[in-house]
Structure formats: C-alpha cells, structure tokens
Write an enzyme that holds these catalytic residues in place. Sequence first.
Site, PDB file in Angstrom:
ATOM      1  N   HIS A  36       0.847  -1.196   0.000  1.00  0.00           N
ATOM      2  CA  HIS A  36       0.000   0.000   0.000  1.00  0.00           C
ATOM      3  C   HIS A  36       0.880   1.242   0.000  1.00  0.00           C
ATOM      4  O   HIS A  36       2.084   1.161   0.182  1.00  0.00           O
ATOM      5  CB  HIS A  36      -0.992  -0.007   1.157  1.00  0.00           C
ATOM      6  CG  HIS A  36      -0.392   0.096   2.526  1.00  0.00           C
ATOM      7  ND1 HIS A  36       0.416  -0.869   3.070  1.00  0.00           N
ATOM      8  CD2 HIS A  36      -0.480   1.076   3.475  1.00  0.00           C
ATOM      9  CE1 HIS A  36       0.774  -0.503   4.299  1.00  0.00           C
ATOM     10  NE2 HIS A  36       0.252   0.678   4.566  1.00  0.00           N
ATOM     11  N   HIS A  65       1.369   3.985   1.875  1.00  0.00           N
ATOM     12  CA  HIS A  65       1.897   4.757   3.010  1.00  0.00           C
ATOM     13  C   HIS A  65       3.427   4.872   2.965  1.00  0.00           C
ATOM     14  O   HIS A  65       4.126   3.928   2.597  1.00  0.00           O
ATOM     15  CB  HIS A  65       1.463   4.133   4.334  1.00  0.00           C
ATOM     16  CG  HIS A  65       0.019   4.397   4.658  1.00  0.00           C
ATOM     17  ND1 HIS A  65      -0.703   3.635   5.533  1.00  0.00           N
ATOM     18  CD2 HIS A  65      -0.826   5.373   4.202  1.00  0.00           C
ATOM     19  CE1 HIS A  65      -1.944   4.125   5.607  1.00  0.00           C
ATOM     20  NE2 HIS A  65      -2.045   5.159   4.816  1.00  0.00           N
ATOM     21  N   ASP A  93       5.704   4.768   5.184  1.00  0.00           N
ATOM     22  CA  ASP A  93       6.529   3.814   5.929  1.00  0.00           C
ATOM     23  C   ASP A  93       6.603   2.451   5.231  1.00  0.00           C
ATOM     24  O   ASP A  93       7.189   1.506   5.770  1.00  0.00           O
ATOM     25  CB  ASP A  93       6.044   3.674   7.384  1.00  0.00           C
ATOM     26  CG  ASP A  93       4.650   3.093   7.495  1.00  0.00           C
ATOM     27  OD1 ASP A  93       3.757   3.530   6.750  1.00  0.00           O
ATOM     28  OD2 ASP A  93       4.445   2.195   8.335  1.00  0.00           O
ATOM     29  N   HIS A  94       6.019   2.358   4.027  1.00  0.00           N
ATOM     30  CA  HIS A  94       6.132   1.138   3.213  1.00  0.00           C
ATOM     31  C   HIS A  94       6.737   1.419   1.845  1.00  0.00           C
ATOM     32  O   HIS A  94       7.004   0.489   1.085  1.00  0.00           O
ATOM     33  CB  HIS A  94       4.752   0.473   3.049  1.00  0.00           C
ATOM     34  CG  HIS A  94       4.184   0.044   4.367  1.00  0.00           C
ATOM     35  ND1 HIS A  94       4.151  -1.259   4.788  1.00  0.00           N
ATOM     36  CD2 HIS A  94       3.675   0.789   5.405  1.00  0.00           C
ATOM     37  CE1 HIS A  94       3.637  -1.317   6.020  1.00  0.00           C
ATOM     38  NE2 HIS A  94       3.343  -0.080   6.412  1.00  0.00           N
ATOM     39  N   HIS A 150      -7.515  -0.497   5.470  1.00  0.00           N
ATOM     40  CA  HIS A 150      -6.440   0.369   5.998  1.00  0.00           C
ATOM     41  C   HIS A 150      -6.198   1.488   4.988  1.00  0.00           C
ATOM     42  O   HIS A 150      -6.232   2.671   5.329  1.00  0.00           O
ATOM     43  CB  HIS A 150      -5.191  -0.477   6.222  1.00  0.00           C
ATOM     44  CG  HIS A 150      -3.994   0.287   6.693  1.00  0.00           C
ATOM     45  ND1 HIS A 150      -3.932   0.856   7.944  1.00  0.00           N
ATOM     46  CD2 HIS A 150      -2.820   0.575   6.086  1.00  0.00           C
ATOM     47  CE1 HIS A 150      -2.757   1.468   8.073  1.00  0.00           C
ATOM     48  NE2 HIS A 150      -2.066   1.313   6.964  1.00  0.00           N
ATOM     49  N   ASP A 155      -0.328  -3.931   6.201  1.00  0.00           N
ATOM     50  CA  ASP A 155      -0.966  -3.352   7.389  1.00  0.00           C
ATOM     51  C   ASP A 155      -2.441  -3.753   7.479  1.00  0.00           C
ATOM     52  O   ASP A 155      -3.251  -3.036   8.070  1.00  0.00           O
ATOM     53  CB  ASP A 155      -0.855  -1.823   7.380  1.00  0.00           C
ATOM     54  CG  ASP A 155       0.552  -1.337   7.729  1.00  0.00           C
ATOM     55  OD1 ASP A 155       1.434  -2.176   7.982  1.00  0.00           O
ATOM     56  OD2 ASP A 155       0.756  -0.107   7.728  1.00  0.00           O
ATOM     57  N   HIS A 176       4.328  -4.534  10.748  1.00  0.00           N
ATOM     58  CA  HIS A 176       4.767  -3.896  11.995  1.00  0.00           C
ATOM     59  C   HIS A 176       4.895  -4.888  13.154  1.00  0.00           C
ATOM     60  O   HIS A 176       4.193  -5.910  13.191  1.00  0.00           O
ATOM     61  CB  HIS A 176       3.756  -2.820  12.434  1.00  0.00           C
ATOM     62  CG  HIS A 176       3.713  -1.637  11.520  1.00  0.00           C
ATOM     63  ND1 HIS A 176       4.481  -0.511  11.734  1.00  0.00           N
ATOM     64  CD2 HIS A 176       3.009  -1.402  10.389  1.00  0.00           C
ATOM     65  CE1 HIS A 176       4.237   0.369  10.770  1.00  0.00           C
ATOM     66  NE2 HIS A 176       3.342  -0.153   9.940  1.00  0.00           N
TER      67      HIS A 176
HETATM   68 FE    FE Z   1       2.578   0.845   8.151  1.00  0.00          FE
HETATM   69 ZN    ZN Z   2       0.068   1.698   6.529  1.00  0.00          ZN
END
Ligand code: FE
Ligand code: ZN
Length: 255
Positions: free
Chosen positions: A56, A58, A60-61, A114, A133, A171
């Site tokens: 996805h 985001h 942080d990915h 998400h 996530d 995570h």
């Molecule tokens: Fe994440």
């Molecule tokens: Zn995420």
Amino acid sequence: MAAKTHLFPCLKDNYGVLLHDPASGATAAIDAPEAAPVEAALKSTGWRLTEILVTHHHGDHTAGIAELKQRYRCRVVAPQQEASKIPLVDETVREGGKVSVGKLTANVIETPGHTAGHISYWFHADKLVFAGDTLFSIGCGRVIEGTPEMMWASLLKLRDLPDDTQIYCGHEYTLANIRFAQSIEPDNRALAARAEQAARQVAAGEPTIPTTMAEEKAANPFLRADVSAVAASVGLAGKPAAQVFAEMRARKNNF
Ligand code: FE
Ligand code: ZN
C-alpha cells in the site's frame, strides 16, 4: 527449491522482508520502509534485489523505493488502485492477478480498509502471505481509508487461507495487540499461550513474526468477530460480525 525469507526491523516498528527464490536467484523486498536496512539485509544474505512488492501507498512502506530502484534496477509491483501514489511503479496488479519472483508465484488478494487499494501477496505453494498493514499478529490495521465492513471482509479473505500459512505483516505491534485482545477475551487459552510466547520472544530480542493462520484464528479477536463469546464481550450478542468488528476496532483506537 523452497522459498527463503529474511525478516529485519526498519524505522521505529516496521518490518522489512526479503523473499528469495534459490532456483533462479530472484529476490523480492516486500515493501521498502527505508533503503539502508534493505541494503544491509541484501548484503548479509548475499541476495540480489530483483523486485519490490508494495502492499500500500503509506510512506513507511514506500520511502525506500526510489533509492533501491536506482541502485538495483529492480521491478516495482504495486496495487493498481494506488499506483499514482507510489513512486516508480513498473507493474500494477489487482485481485486475481499473479506476480512472479523467479519461479515463485503470488496470488494478489485485494484487502482494502487500511487504505482503499491495499493488497496482500499470497505465495500459495510456499505457504506464505505478506499482509502489509491489514492483518497483524493478534491485531489488524487501523481503518483509515475504508469502512469497518470493508476491513472485516478483507480479514475474512485472509482467514480463508490454509491454517499452515505463515503470515508476515508490516509492523511489530504484537505485545500491545495482546493487551487489547485480553481485554476482549480474558479466558481465551490460545491467546494466553500466545501472550507467553510473544513476551519470551520480545525479551530475547526476537521478532514475534511470522505467525500462522491457525494461531491467529484461535487468538486474534479481529478474526473472531463472528464468535458469539466475542460479540457478547463487547455487548453485541447476536449482532452482525461486521458490527462487532467495528466496535472492537473503535475500542482499540482508544485503548
Ligand atoms: Fe505501516
Ligand atoms: Zn500503513
């Protein structure tokens, strides 16, 4: 030859994973939270990066994609619905599509909630799913772009995978997830066993990931919204599972 995986921490509590096909030498990074730990993992394994499979959009990915792509010229595979929000995408995929990493093959499962276009990669023959996530050990992702109904439907799709499927997620949230889960199901023995195991793992500096579908079905309340005891514990006995799920997700946000 069987697939190999290598899990490593990134950022504050993210995980990076490498998936390696020994037959062809192909190696995929599942998401790219940041470039440096992915490169360190490639160095320590001796594997060469050929693909990045994005779950996805985001940051942080995806923040490591540009640097990794520049260095390794790897192919970037991403969900069709989020491709415009993800850098340097080479190939978009959607529900029912397949992705190859050398001789390994993933089925693409759309798991929105998400984010609106979140996907999971299921390597059927290798009994592995990369759930980003959407599904965490003893928890699930926050419902940010979708609805609770959508997220529950996504979790049901994952729950249908075989019990011996190993689950990799984005995570390390397991201990916090367990504290919440025990507020829902204080008498769940599988959950108590998982709590002991996870506490030992964390104390030893080990990841609690991967987990298995069998363990999650037994102990993760977000996969158990259709269990009558779970509905009763949030005051919704006899109500639809999606409503029970929504109530638990709302409680977890404020836990
Ligand atoms: Fe994440
Ligand atoms: Zn995420």
